[in-house]
Design an enzyme around this catalytic site. Structure first.
Site, short mmCIF file in Angstrom:
data_model
loop_
_atom_site.label_atom_id
_atom_site.label_comp_id
_atom_site.label_asym_id
_atom_site.label_seq_id
_atom_site.Cartn_x
_atom_site.Cartn_y
_atom_site.Cartn_z
N LYS A 54 0.29 -0.73 0.27
CA LYS A 54 -0.43 0.14 0.27
C LYS A 54 1.02 0.80 0.14
O LYS A 54 0.68 2.37 -0.90
CB LYS A 54 -1.22 0.00 1.40
CG LYS A 54 -2.24 -0.63 1.18
CD LYS A 54 -2.63 -1.07 2.26
CE LYS A 54 -3.56 -2.37 2.18
NZ LYS A 54 -4.42 -3.11 3.62
N GLN A 107 -4.16 -1.74 9.21
CA GLN A 107 -4.31 -2.97 8.84
C GLN A 107 -5.18 -4.03 9.51
O GLN A 107 -4.53 -3.30 11.24
CB GLN A 107 -2.63 -2.82 8.55
CG GLN A 107 -2.90 -4.43 8.13
CD GLN A 107 -3.31 -4.31 6.35
OE1 GLN A 107 -3.55 -3.40 6.14
NE2 GLN A 107 -4.40 -5.66 5.54
N ASP A 124 -10.97 2.72 4.37
CA ASP A 124 -12.09 1.85 4.01
C ASP A 124 -12.82 1.36 4.17
O ASP A 124 -13.93 0.57 4.05
CB ASP A 124 -11.38 0.65 5.57
CG ASP A 124 -10.33 -0.01 5.14
OD1 ASP A 124 -9.77 -0.41 3.86
OD2 ASP A 124 -9.43 -0.42 6.12
#
Ligand code: NAP
Length: 306
Positions: A54, A98, A121
């Site tokens: 990422k 994460q 997200d």
């Protein structure tokens, strides 16, 4: 029957990333560099690999990125303070935590502490609500990637029978909502669904997000359906490799070398019946990071009222 269209996630991700790089470039020229902060707790090899890729992709597209790596022993309160600081920093547009987090951390509380404007997200209840009510907002990357893939390959979902297997907060539920918002007739199946095949055989678009290798067999699929395989499962036994890839010398060689291969939730034998399908790997999975980049630029714009 015609050969099915392979929905190449790698190629579509490259299209999305190229567009994100242009948008980011335009913003940078106006003095705003979109920025993503990633919190990675502890050292889980798979999570480290995802986060590194990422951060690397941010660099490639011109986005600012920052990685915070608290130790496994970090407390929920310490993480909440970290998120509060990131919420307050002007140069951070997106915050990604994460997952999974260690068991002692209150994941729900932490995800809810992320400012909805920076929730790239799309897991914050405010963004879940916006998706539910069809308002613009940040949407979960994997299902948003599936919709982007369908749109870019001109696969119409309005009026189609769409069946989603799986009802997780991350994939199944938002996937169903996005398909519904796109005017599909949506059925959501899960582990308590009776006679699953009865539903899957009616699907014009079938999305499998289960987490069980090759679970959807050819008998469960309507010929001509569009098959979207979200599953990423590692199989480590020779019998499974032989079952799923009987004529694939490349996979057999990969298995010999690494001792495992990746299989989706749909038995590859079903793909031949479809009109279009996403391979595993190289299908849906390839899109998730591209959509994260796209969400970061979107968050940067939304926060500035664009
Ligand atoms: P999850 O949270 O474990 O959810 C799995 C869903 O499948 C649940 O809703 C479960 O039903 C349902 N299910 C399990 N067994 C079933 C059965 N026998 N019949 C019908 N439904 C069944 O998993 P997830 O996070 O949604 O992920 C699903 C898969 O997608 C995994 O392989 C994961 O690795 C992959 N994934 C890929 C990406 C990507 O970037 N491509 C991103 C996220 C996830 P219940 O709710 O009744 O338990």
């Amino acid at each position: 029957m015609q050969m099915p269209l392979v929905l190449d996630g790698v190629a579509i991700a490259a299209e999305i990333k190229a567009e994100v790089a242009i948008e980011a470039g335009e913003m940078i020229a106006r003095g705003v560099r979109p920025g993503l902060a990633v919190i990675l707790v502890g050292s889980v090899a798979a999570s480290e690999m995802y986060v590194r890729s990422k951060v690397k992709t941010c660099g490639e597209l011109g986005l600012f990125s920052e990685m915070l790596t608290p130790p496994e022993s970090v407390t929920t309160d310490e993480l909440l303070r970290m998120v509060a600081e990131l919420n307050a920093r002007a140069e951070i547009d997106g915050i990604l935590i994460q997952l999974p987090l260690p068991a002692h951390v209150d994941t729900k509380r932490l995800l809810e502490a992320v400012s909805p404007e920076k929730d790239v997200d799309g897991f914050h209840p405010v963004n879940v609500g916006r998706l539910q009510s069809g308002q613009p907002g940040l949407q979960p990357c994997t299902p948003a990637g599936v919709m982007e893939m369908l749109r870019r390959r001109e696969i119409a979902v309005a009026g189609a029978n769409a069946v989603v297997i799986g009802r997780s907060e991350i994939v199944g539920k938002p996937m169903a909502m996005l398909l519904l918002n796109a005017s599909a007739t949506v059925t959501v199946c899960h582990s308590r669904t009776r006679d699953l095949a009865r539903f899957t055989r009616e699907a014009d678009v079938l999305v499998a997000a289960i987490g069980r290798p090759g679970f959807v067999t050819a008998e469960m699929v309507r010929p001509g359906a569009v098959l979207i395989d979200v599953g990423i499962n590692r199989v480590t036994d020779a019998a499974s490799v032989q079952r799923f890839f009987p004529h694939d010398a490349g996979r057999a060689a990969a298995f010999q070398k690494r001792g495992s291969v990746v299989v989706g939730d749909i038995d590859p034998a079903a793909f031949a019946l479809s009109s279009a399908y996403t391979p595993v790997p190289g299908g849906v999975g390839a899109l998730t990071i591209a959509m994260l980049m796209s969400n970061t630029v979107k968050a940067a714009k939304l926060r500035r009222g664009a």
